[in-house]
Enzyme design. Structure first.
Site, PDB file in Angstrom:
ATOM      1  N   ASP A 146       0.860  -1.183   0.000  1.00 14.61           N
ATOM      2  CA  ASP A 146       0.000   0.000   0.000  1.00 14.61           C
ATOM      3  C   ASP A 146       0.896   1.233   0.000  1.00 14.61           C
ATOM      4  OD1 ASP A 146      -1.769   2.008   0.317  1.00 14.61           O
ATOM      5  OD2 ASP A 146      -2.683   1.257   2.173  1.00 14.61           O
ATOM      6  N   ASN A 164       3.442   5.827 -11.043  1.00 17.04           N
ATOM      7  CA  ASN A 164       2.162   5.884 -11.775  1.00 17.04           C
ATOM      8  C   ASN A 164       0.941   5.614 -10.895  1.00 17.04           C
ATOM      9  OD1 ASN A 164       0.379   5.306 -14.344  1.00 17.04           O
ATOM     10  ND2 ASN A 164       0.273   3.455 -13.081  1.00 17.04           N
ATOM     11  N   TYR A 212      -8.932  15.173  -6.272  1.00 14.28           N
ATOM     12  CA  TYR A 212      -8.131  14.462  -7.285  1.00 14.28           C
ATOM     13  C   TYR A 212      -7.423  15.450  -8.207  1.00 14.28           C
ATOM     14  CZ  TYR A 212      -6.789  11.800 -11.378  1.00 14.28           C
ATOM     15  OH  TYR A 212      -6.061  11.266 -12.416  1.00 14.28           O
ATOM     16  N   LYS A 242      -3.312  16.146  -8.898  1.00 17.70           N
ATOM     17  CA  LYS A 242      -2.643  16.079 -10.205  1.00 17.70           C
ATOM     18  C   LYS A 242      -2.010  17.423 -10.554  1.00 17.70           C
ATOM     19  CE  LYS A 242      -3.055  11.807 -10.783  1.00 17.70           C
ATOM     20  NZ  LYS A 242      -1.963  10.867 -11.074  1.00 17.70           N
TER      21      LYS A 242
HETATM   22  N1  LIG Z   1      -7.786   6.790 -16.458  1.00 16.02           N
HETATM   23  C1  LIG Z   1      -7.687   8.087 -16.698  1.00 16.02           C
HETATM   24  O1  LIG Z   1      -8.547   8.704 -17.356  1.00 16.02           O
HETATM   25  C2  LIG Z   1      -6.489   8.863 -16.192  1.00 16.02           C
HETATM   26  C3  LIG Z   1      -6.280  10.151 -16.701  1.00 16.02           C
HETATM   27  C4  LIG Z   1      -5.183  10.868 -16.255  1.00 16.02           C
HETATM   28  C5  LIG Z   1      -4.324  10.310 -15.330  1.00 16.02           C
HETATM   29  N2  LIG Z   1      -4.557   9.068 -14.849  1.00 16.02           N
HETATM   30  C6  LIG Z   1      -3.615   8.533 -13.856  1.00 16.02           C
HETATM   31  O2  LIG Z   1      -3.045   7.339 -14.344  1.00 16.02           O
HETATM   32  C7  LIG Z   1      -2.572   6.554 -13.246  1.00 16.02           C
HETATM   33  C8  LIG Z   1      -3.018   5.110 -13.454  1.00 16.02           C
HETATM   34  O3  LIG Z   1      -4.442   5.059 -13.393  1.00 16.02           O
HETATM   35  P1  LIG Z   1      -5.304   4.131 -14.365  1.00 16.02           P
HETATM   36  O4  LIG Z   1      -6.175   5.000 -15.143  1.00 16.02           O
HETATM   37  O5  LIG Z   1      -4.439   3.161 -15.055  1.00 16.02           O
HETATM   38  O6  LIG Z   1      -6.247   3.416 -13.260  1.00 16.02           O
HETATM   39  P2  LIG Z   1      -6.305   1.930 -12.660  1.00 16.02           P
HETATM   40  O7  LIG Z   1      -6.515   0.938 -13.744  1.00 16.02           O
HETATM   41  O8  LIG Z   1      -7.307   2.022 -11.565  1.00 16.02           O
HETATM   42  O9  LIG Z   1      -4.838   1.701 -12.048  1.00 16.02           O
HETATM   43  C9  LIG Z   1      -4.413   2.277 -10.838  1.00 16.02           C
HETATM   44  C10 LIG Z   1      -3.224   1.505 -10.335  1.00 16.02           C
HETATM   45  O10 LIG Z   1      -2.725   2.136  -9.137  1.00 16.02           O
HETATM   46  C11 LIG Z   1      -2.648   1.147  -8.108  1.00 16.02           C
HETATM   47  N3  LIG Z   1      -2.849   1.761  -6.785  1.00 16.02           N
HETATM   48  C12 LIG Z   1      -3.837   2.590  -6.423  1.00 16.02           C
HETATM   49  N4  LIG Z   1      -3.695   2.933  -5.124  1.00 16.02           N
HETATM   50  C13 LIG Z   1      -2.577   2.300  -4.675  1.00 16.02           C
HETATM   51  C14 LIG Z   1      -1.919   2.229  -3.429  1.00 16.02           C
HETATM   52  N5  LIG Z   1      -2.347   2.914  -2.366  1.00 16.02           N
HETATM   53  N6  LIG Z   1      -0.811   1.458  -3.322  1.00 16.02           N
HETATM   54  C15 LIG Z   1      -0.357   0.751  -4.387  1.00 16.02           C
HETATM   55  N7  LIG Z   1      -0.941   0.782  -5.597  1.00 16.02           N
HETATM   56  C16 LIG Z   1      -2.041   1.543  -5.742  1.00 16.02           C
HETATM   57  C17 LIG Z   1      -3.723   0.147  -8.449  1.00 16.02           C
HETATM   58  O11 LIG Z   1      -3.438  -1.073  -7.797  1.00 16.02           O
HETATM   59  P3  LIG Z   1      -4.628  -2.084  -7.346  1.00 16.02           P
HETATM   60  O12 LIG Z   1      -5.319  -2.486  -8.601  1.00 16.02           O
HETATM   61  O13 LIG Z   1      -3.913  -3.196  -6.692  1.00 16.02           O
HETATM   62  O14 LIG Z   1      -5.495  -1.289  -6.400  1.00 16.02           O
HETATM   63  C18 LIG Z   1      -3.574   0.068  -9.961  1.00 16.02           C
HETATM   64  O15 LIG Z   1      -2.489  -0.771 -10.283  1.00 16.02           O
HETATM   65  C19 LIG Z   1      -3.138   7.210 -11.988  1.00 16.02           C
HETATM   66  O16 LIG Z   1      -2.117   7.984 -11.386  1.00 16.02           O
HETATM   67  C20 LIG Z   1      -4.228   8.120 -12.528  1.00 16.02           C
HETATM   68  O17 LIG Z   1      -4.449   9.236 -11.705  1.00 16.02           O
HETATM   69  C21 LIG Z   1      -5.617   8.317 -15.265  1.00 16.02           C
END
Ligand SMILES: NC(=O)c1ccc[n+]([C@@H]2O[C@H](COP(=O)([O-])OP(=O)(O)OC[C@H]3O[C@@H](n4cnc5c(N)ncnc54)[C@H](OP(=O)(O)O)[C@@H]3O)[C@@H](O)[C@H]2O)c1
Length: 261
Positions: free
Chosen positions: A61, A86, A151, A155
């Site tokens: 975590d 990430n 959020y 960012k």
């Molecule tokens: N999707 C979008 O539209 C978008 C847009 C801009 C930026 N982002 C950014 O991109 C990044 C990746 O997000 P995603 O879209 O790929 O979403 P996602 O599929 O929900 O992936 C998030 C990842 O972060 C991990 N995580 C979350 N909280 C954690 C913690 N406390 N400790 C360890 N691992 C943790 C999750 O692990 P678990 O699965 O094990 O919980 C998962 O591997 C994030 O920083 C997000 O803010 C996303």
């Protein structure tokens, strides 16, 4: 003749979405991997090993100091060639209706844990005079996030921090790249309780595309990369639009019940 060791990359949030795709690029690109997530990471490791990389999965975590310390300890003093910070979570709904523990978890994951990890690994990189850091920020950092207020704030901090750290590390041999995605296909929206919003249902960029531009920008040592021309346009417009107007626009995208309006 011994085999040459592959460089080591750490990818946080590698269990799904953008992080898993970033890890695939690293594995294909010749890195060995230390990957972290907080619920399930073994399945991601199994997907990555066929690319020929040695993959060490770690369930931690990263919202907790001990979690980041455990990840750092797992490095065991090896030189980290690339750190892809990430991991992140979102959180929809009105600020005053959100649960404080979830708000805290978001800040601790997106900001405190991310910065603490970069602080620890970044110091080692600076001492060695080499290394690549990729931070997943967001174009959300350019706009006040009505119904996703905290959020977007996290960012904004990461986007800004990334540029500042890059400037501090100029000529150190360590590069810092900020990947700024727009809405991307992943588990993010469901987890953030945003599925009844326009954001939740709108067409999204595939995570593989986003990760590709991020990975390539990191390899080049670029300062930032926004994935996709539409997001570049959104970011450019946001930079000249009054914050109050942006906050009103965000209401129409992230407001509960806006999905079908
Ligand atoms: N999707 C979008 O539209 C978008 C847009 C801009 C930026 N982002 C950014 O991109 C990044 C990746 O997000 P995603 O879209 O790929 O979403 P996602 O599929 O929900 O992936 C998030 C990842 O972060 C991990 N995580 C979350 N909280 C954690 C913690 N406390 N400790 C360890 N691992 C943790 C999750 O692990 P678990 O699965 O094990 O919980 C998962 O591997 C994030 O920083 C997000 O803010 C996303």
């Amino acid at each position: 003749m011994g085999t040459l060791a592959r460089p080591l990359a750490i990818v946080t949030g590698a269990s799904s979405g953008i992080g898993l795709e970033l890890a695939k690029h690293c594995a294909r690109g010749g890195y060995d991997l230390l990957i972290a997530a907080d619920t399930d990471i073994e399945e991601a490791a199994q997907q990555l090993r066929p690319f020929g990389a040695t993959v060490e999965p770690l369930l931690v975590d990263l919202a907790k100091r001990e979690g980041v310390d455990r990840l750092y300890d797992a490095i065991q003093g090896r030189p980290v060639a690339a750190l892809l910070a990430n991991a992140g979570v979102g959180l929809g709904r009105a600020f005053l209706d959100q649960d404080w523990e979830q708000i805290k978890f978001l800040i601790d994951t997106n900001v405190t844990g991310t910065l603490y990890l970069i602080h620890r690994v970044g110091r080692d990189m600076r001492s060695r005079g080499e290394g690549k850091i990729l931070i997943t920020g967001s174009i959300a950092g350019f706009m006040p996030g009505t119904y996703q207020a905290v959020y977007n704030g996290t960012k904004a901090l990461l986007d800004s921090f990334s540029f500042a750290l890059r400037a501090e590390l100029k000529d150190s041999g360590v590069t810092v790249t900020c990947l700024m995605p727009g809405v991307t296909e992943s588990e993010f929206f469901e987890r953030a309780d945003l599925m009844d919003t326009k954001y939740g249902v709108q067409k999204k960029q595939p995570a593989s595309e986003v990760a590709k531009v991020g990975y390539e920008a990191m390899l080049r040592g670029d300062g930032e990369v926004i994935s996709g021309w539409q997001n570049k346009l959104r970011a450019a417009i946001a930079s000249v639009t009054p914050a109050g107007l942006l906050a009103e626009q965000h209401r129409r995208l992230a407001g509960p019940g806006t999905a079908n309006r």
